[in-house]
Design a protein around this motif. Structure first.
Motif, PDB file in Angstrom:
ATOM      1  N   VAL A  15       4.049  -5.581   6.995  1.00  0.00           N
ATOM      2  CA  VAL A  15       3.735  -7.001   6.792  1.00  0.00           C
ATOM      3  C   VAL A  15       2.720  -7.167   5.675  1.00  0.00           C
ATOM      4  CG1 VAL A  15       2.700  -9.036   7.858  1.00  0.00           C
ATOM      5  CG2 VAL A  15       4.322  -7.647   9.154  1.00  0.00           C
ATOM      6  N   PHE A  16       1.688  -6.330   5.661  1.00  0.00           N
ATOM      7  CA  PHE A  16       0.675  -6.398   4.610  1.00  0.00           C
ATOM      8  C   PHE A  16       1.297  -6.131   3.232  1.00  0.00           C
ATOM      9  CE2 PHE A  16      -2.785  -5.027   7.826  1.00  0.00           C
ATOM     10  CZ  PHE A  16      -2.886  -6.349   8.262  1.00  0.00           C
ATOM     11  N   SER A  17       2.195  -5.150   3.168  1.00  0.00           N
ATOM     12  CA  SER A  17       2.827  -4.826   1.879  1.00  0.00           C
ATOM     13  C   SER A  17       3.718  -5.965   1.398  1.00  0.00           C
ATOM     14  CB  SER A  17       3.653  -3.543   2.007  1.00  0.00           C
ATOM     15  OG  SER A  17       2.828  -2.436   2.337  1.00  0.00           O
ATOM     16  N   PHE A  18       4.450  -6.583   2.325  1.00  0.00           N
ATOM     17  CA  PHE A  18       5.287  -7.715   1.933  1.00  0.00           C
ATOM     18  C   PHE A  18       4.427  -8.898   1.494  1.00  0.00           C
ATOM     19  CE2 PHE A  18       7.936 -11.480   2.884  1.00  0.00           C
ATOM     20  CZ  PHE A  18       9.009 -11.192   2.050  1.00  0.00           C
ATOM     21  N   SER A 116       6.711  -1.822   1.852  1.00  0.00           N
ATOM     22  CA  SER A 116       7.101  -2.616   3.015  1.00  0.00           C
ATOM     23  C   SER A 116       8.355  -2.050   3.663  1.00  0.00           C
ATOM     24  CB  SER A 116       7.323  -4.068   2.594  1.00  0.00           C
ATOM     25  OG  SER A 116       7.704  -4.855   3.687  1.00  0.00           O
ATOM     26  N   ALA A 117       9.348  -1.679   2.834  1.00  0.00           N
ATOM     27  CA  ALA A 117      10.606  -1.139   3.373  1.00  0.00           C
ATOM     28  C   ALA A 117      10.372   0.183   4.090  1.00  0.00           C
ATOM     29  CB  ALA A 117      11.614  -0.966   2.242  1.00  0.00           C
ATOM     30  N   TYR A 121      10.909   1.214   7.949  1.00  0.00           N
ATOM     31  CA  TYR A 121      11.833   2.314   8.218  1.00  0.00           C
ATOM     32  C   TYR A 121      11.179   3.368   9.102  1.00  0.00           C
ATOM     33  CZ  TYR A 121      15.408   5.830   7.284  1.00  0.00           C
ATOM     34  OH  TYR A 121      16.405   6.760   7.405  1.00  0.00           O
ATOM     35  N   ASN A 122       9.891   3.656   8.846  1.00  0.00           N
ATOM     36  CA  ASN A 122       9.175   4.618   9.677  1.00  0.00           C
ATOM     37  C   ASN A 122       8.866   4.064  11.061  1.00  0.00           C
ATOM     38  OD1 ASN A 122       7.911   7.308   8.218  1.00  0.00           O
ATOM     39  ND2 ASN A 122       8.447   5.721   6.739  1.00  0.00           N
ATOM     40  N   ALA A 123       8.778   2.735  11.161  1.00  0.00           N
ATOM     41  CA  ALA A 123       8.463   2.124  12.449  1.00  0.00           C
ATOM     42  C   ALA A 123       9.676   2.059  13.363  1.00  0.00           C
ATOM     43  CB  ALA A 123       7.885   0.725  12.232  1.00  0.00           C
ATOM     44  N   LEU A 131      10.269  11.636   0.696  1.00  0.00           N
ATOM     45  CA  LEU A 131      10.048  10.258   0.272  1.00  0.00           C
ATOM     46  C   LEU A 131      10.221   9.242   1.382  1.00  0.00           C
ATOM     47  CD1 LEU A 131      11.716  10.217  -3.250  1.00  0.00           C
ATOM     48  CD2 LEU A 131       9.338  10.614  -2.652  1.00  0.00           C
ATOM     49  N   HIS A 132      11.050   9.526   2.380  1.00  0.00           N
ATOM     50  CA  HIS A 132      11.273   8.546   3.447  1.00  0.00           C
ATOM     51  C   HIS A 132      10.297   8.715   4.609  1.00  0.00           C
ATOM     52  CE1 HIS A 132      15.668   7.384   2.302  1.00  0.00           C
ATOM     53  NE2 HIS A 132      14.792   7.189   1.335  1.00  0.00           N
ATOM     54  N   GLY A 133       9.559   9.811   4.613  1.00  0.00           N
ATOM     55  CA  GLY A 133       8.641  10.071   5.702  1.00  0.00           C
ATOM     56  C   GLY A 133       7.208   9.710   5.349  1.00  0.00           C
TER      57      GLY A 133
END
Length: 232
Positions: A15-18, A116-117, A121-123, A131-133
């Motif tokens: 949310v903060f990143s968005f 944000s993405a 994705y991690n949540a 990169l995805h972790g």
């Protein structure tokens, strides 16, 4: 830490990143980055104005990344004038420096969107390493922080070192000379600084979720390997 707590922390980071994406996009479209007052030195010298009389010769300039407005005063009342950086001021501003600020603003929007993405994705997803972790979360947030710093540094350099306010005030002026009287950065500039602080907060949230810094993990693994070698 329990999975539910990690989900809450990662969701907050998303949310903060968005919010950073929206803040930067909004700040780019406003003209409230710098507010300055300019003194018409030619008019003030002609009448030898001092003290309260100088108020009749002090105008204002406020601008952002794309547009702005100036109010000229040379003793005969104010003359408002709106302008845009492209194409009006291409010959006046340092184009390469100004273009770099716009470029890093676009990169910051992209990186904040990726932050944000990946947080979401991690949540709620099943992330794998690299990169995805967790490494990706650290990398994109650190990259966003660096971009924010570059925007602030480059813009301050453009305004202060290249005397941007004076250049704008003297645009298409053949008879009067304007000098910067006062100058300060407005709230849109400080919104970018807020974005920098937000991404730093996101890094702390990742650490709070129990994810070690990548370089700390490397050092710990080397230390454990050395201890094992000594045992054998």
């Amino acid at each position: 830490m329990h999975n539910r707590q990690k989900k809450v922390i990662f969701s907050a980071g998303g949310v903060f990143s968005f919010a950073c994406v929206l803040i930067v996009a909004t700040a780019m479209g406003t003209r409230f980055w710098v507010k300055a007052t300019v003194l018409c030195t030619t008019g003030a010298q002609l009448v030898n104005a001092t003290g309260p009389e100088l108020d009749k010769f002090i105008g204002s300039v406020n601008y952002g990344l794309f547009q702005g407005q100036r109010l000229k005063q040379c003793g005969l009342g104010g003359r408002p004038f709106s302008f845009s950086f492209f194409p009006d001021l291409v010959d006046v501003i340092p184009v390469s420096l100004h273009g770099s600020v716009l470029f890093f603003c676009a990169v910051l929007i992209l990186f904040s969107s990726l932050c944000s993405a990946f947080f979401m994705y991690n949540a709620f997803g099943s992330p794998y390493e690299t990169l995805h972790g967790p490494l990706g979360l650290y990398m994109w947030n650190m990259s966003s922080s660096v971009c924010s710093c570059l925007i602030l540094i480059l813009y301050v350099s453009e305004v202060k070192l290249h005397r941007l306010s004076e250049s704008i005030a003297n645009y298409k002026e053949g008879h009067f000379v304007y000098k910067t009287y006062t100058e300060k950065f407005e709230y849109s500039f400080w919104l970018v600084f807020l974005v920098f602080l937000t991404h730093c907060l996101n890094i702390l949230l990742i650490r709070l979720a129990g994810v070690q810094f990548p370089f700390w993990e490397a050092k710990e693994s080397e230390a454990n390997t050395g201890a094992a070698d000594l045992m054998y």
